[in-house]
Design an enzyme around this catalytic site. Structure first.
Site, PDB file in Angstrom:
ATOM      1  N   LYS A  84       4.316   1.178  11.317  1.00 19.14           N
ATOM      2  CA  LYS A  84       4.224   2.659  10.665  1.00 19.14           C
ATOM      3  C   LYS A  84       4.249   3.602  11.753  1.00 19.14           C
ATOM      4  CE  LYS A  84       3.216   5.394   7.362  1.00 19.14           C
ATOM      5  NZ  LYS A  84       1.840   5.906   7.207  1.00 19.14           N
ATOM      6  N   GLU A 122       0.715  -1.125   0.076  1.00 25.73           N
ATOM      7  CA  GLU A 122       0.058   0.027  -0.026  1.00 25.73           C
ATOM      8  C   GLU A 122       0.942   1.288   0.106  1.00 25.73           C
ATOM      9  OE1 GLU A 122      -2.255   0.709   3.708  1.00 25.73           O
ATOM     10  OE2 GLU A 122      -3.602   2.462   2.664  1.00 25.73           O
ATOM     11  N   ARG A 168       5.595 -13.459   8.718  1.00 22.22           N
ATOM     12  CA  ARG A 168       6.345 -12.366   8.628  1.00 22.22           C
ATOM     13  C   ARG A 168       7.671 -12.472   9.427  1.00 22.22           C
ATOM     14  NH1 ARG A 168       2.768  -8.495  10.722  1.00 22.22           N
ATOM     15  NH2 ARG A 168       2.710  -7.438   8.556  1.00 22.22           N
TER      16      ARG A 168
END
Length: 559
Positions: A274, A40, A264
């Site tokens: 983030k 994204e 992950r």
RNA sequence: UGGCCUAUAGUGUAACGGUAGCACAUCAGAUUUUGGUUCUGCCUGUCGAGGUUCGAAUCCUUGUAGGCCAACCA
């Protein structure tokens, strides 16, 4: 000669490769496999993205397939063109070229048409409930949800309402399009998930063409299908979404992409959320997104990590489905291994101590020939000026050395790398007793390459010429956090920042050849570590970043 | 108190019912004009309990632990 069987034995494969190999064996995808990296564009890519890039592009490469870059840009309020550009640059820097560059936003019309189709088939409805009402009717993991009062609207009414949503007739938040599945499903994701929401927001690519935007679950799988993605690989938190992914494709009757999930990879001593990275930047704990202490790809590049090292690291840590915290030391090992192979050797003294060689002629002195890279003879050699005044590292001298110290101290000798053996005769100290100058003698017959002295000093130290070296700034980086897993610590992560993560050496003495270093060049400062020129460098004042230290047995022994 | 995912040396990852390997880290040694590199060696592991089987890290049951799911984020 290695046989095929031996190759198979030495190359272990992860569960995704086994799945793909099975698919290839059964001829399931005659056109080859197609993966995708779907970021994204709402931030800079970090080390976690790097592993995903290596996975998706790597799988395609290994099995003769292709990998697309697809921007998952379905939420206009968080996404920006700036990120789109940096993402592509990072992917390319890592060494991969996308087979195609796509945007979910390019599929908005198709996605809308799919939604119309779904409504016509009676599998979706327009809901007038507010966000709060929807949440309240959702139930909990242990209790079933309740049907929305709008759930039984007719196909005609749904069609009309949805088209008017698209036309901008309704206020933001007043209506949504929902899939009609099962409000009692044990999988919360299947309790009539939202497909579209109204947002009067300007999109970085589609501009103001749309005021309704698809949710992830409606956009992702269908985008995969449109592109013909064979293996849509994502992280574990999307496991419950797979049921919906398959449901959408089945109800629409479109080409069936399949989703597979892996855990992950987490890197120790760093954070990647983030929110946290943004806080580090905004509150000035680091100098920016590409501050070499950051886990972003742009920061690792600026720090001097190589793409090859990162790819190698991703390969070594493998892929699995369990929670993990990969030790930073493995990444550093990969970086050192690559840099050892290619870095040009040079000498720099970070904490200079003056040395006067009392029996060497005063003046410009000689040129000493020295290898550029012992690991690579083709790198050649260079001429290094030597004179009766040189700088050595403060650390390489101790007046009262501990037992295992075998550098310089009063009465002992050391080899100057690529030059002569010197012996320390006298220490000149300042008012506080700190050594400020060493007076040494050299052995004329110990010249490097033609040494007939028979002397065997216990060590070789680095040095630079006291007459023609250049000053420069050197930035020494260390891990940004003091604990292995700052994201899972009771303490606020800002309290865990390593106060010594950056040490600036404003006036290091560099060998003159270092003035020619360009951003991207890789150096090993002998005995100190790997360094790379920083973009902050000016012709008057070079700035170097320390990429990683050398392994240092002495530092370890010291404790 | 629902559903799903996971559990192998310190860390990461193999072993696909048949000798638990590899890498990093650690420690010890050899080599070295970088206390680097290279080389050699040591140490350390199948979450617990049952079961199936000649044989289980692997299959089954169960327990325990960790993770994910109740955003108009992705």
């Amino acid at each position: 000669m290695t046989t095929e069987i031996e190759k198979e034995k030495t190359e272990t494969s992860n569960f995704l490769e086994e799945i793909i190999e099975a698919h290839i064996a059964e001829g399931r995808y005659p056109g080859g496999i197609l993966t995708r990296f779907p970021p994204e564009p709402n931030g800079y890519l970090h080390v976690g993205h790097a592993t995903s890039i290596c996975l998706n592009f790597g799988l395609a490469q290994k099995y003769g397939g292709k990998c697309n870059l697809r921007y998952d840009d379905t939420n206009p309020v968080t996404e920006e063109t700036e990120y789109v550009d940096s993402i592509l640059a990072d992917v390319r820097w890592l060494g991969f070229e996308p087979a195609g560059i796509f945007y979910a936003s390019d599929y908005f019309q198709q996605l809308y048409d799919y939604a119309i189709d779904l409504i016509k088939k009676g599998h979706a409805y327009v809901d007038d409930s507010t966000a709060e009402e929807i949440a309240a009717m959702k139930g909990t993991p242990t209790e079933p949800g309740k049907d929305s009062p709008y759930r039984s609207r007719s196909v005609e009414e749904n069609l009309d309402l949805f088209q008017r949503m698209r036309a901008g007739e309704f206020a933001e938040g007043s209506k949504t399009l929902r899939a009609k599945i099962d409000m009692a499903s044990p999988n919360m994701i299947m309790r009539d998930p939202l497909l579209y929401r109204i947002k009067f927001a300007h999109h970085h690519r589609s501009g103001d063409d749309w005021c309704i935007y698809p949710m992830y679950d409606w956009a992702h799988g269908q985008s995969d299908s449109i592109e013909g993605i064979t293996h849509s690989i994502c992280t574990l938190e999307f496991v419950p979404h797979r049921e919906l992914y398959d449901w959408c494709i089945e109800k629409l009757g479109i080409w069936p992409s399949k989703q597979y999930e892996f855990a992950r990879r987490n890197l120790s001593y760093t954070v990647v959320s983030k929110r946290k990275l943004l806080k580090l930047v905004n509150e000035g704990h680091v100098a920016g997104w590409d501050d070499p202490r950051m886990p972003t790809i742009s920061a690792m590049r600026r720090r001097g990590y190589t793409a090859l090292a990162i790819r190698d690291w991703a390969k070594r840590i493998g892929i699995a489905k369990r929670e993990n915290l990969v030790d930073l030391s493995l990444l550093e090992f990969c970086v050192r291994e690559d840099l050892n192979r290619l870095a040009t050797r040079a000498m720099a003294v970070l904490d200079p101590l003056k040395v006067v060689i009392t029996n060497y002629p005063d003046g410009p002195g000689e040129l000493m020939e020295i290898e550029n890279n012992p690991e690579d003879p083709s790198a050649g050699s260079r001429k290094l000026p030597f004179s009766n005044q040189i700088w050595i590292e403060q650390e390489d001298f101790m007046e009262n050395p501990p037992p295992k110290f075998f550098r310089l101290s009063p009465g002992t000798m050391a080899r100057l790398k690529g030059a002569y053996i010197i012996q320390c005769d006298e220490v000149v100290k300042d008012a506080e007793g700190k050594p400020v100058e060493l007076r040494c003698t050299y052995f004329p017959d110990s010249r490097s390459g033609s040494d007939t002295s028979g002397l065997k000093p216990k060590t070789t130290i680095h040095w630079v010429c006291g007459r023609c070296s250049i000053p420069g700034e050197v930035r020494l980086y260390d891990r940004l956090f003091t604990v292995e897993d700052p994201a899972n610590d009771e303490r606020e992560f800002l309290e865990l920042i390593n106060p010594d993560s950056l040490k600036v050496v404003p006036n290091a003495m560099l060998e003159a050849s270092l003035a020619d270093g360009k951003v991207g060049d890789k150096f090993q400062f002998l005995r100190l570590g790997y360094f790379t020129p920083d973009p902050d460098s000016t012709p008057e004042r070079p700035v170097f970043n320390r990429t990683v230290t050398l392994k240092d047995a002495w530092a370890k022994a010291k404790g």
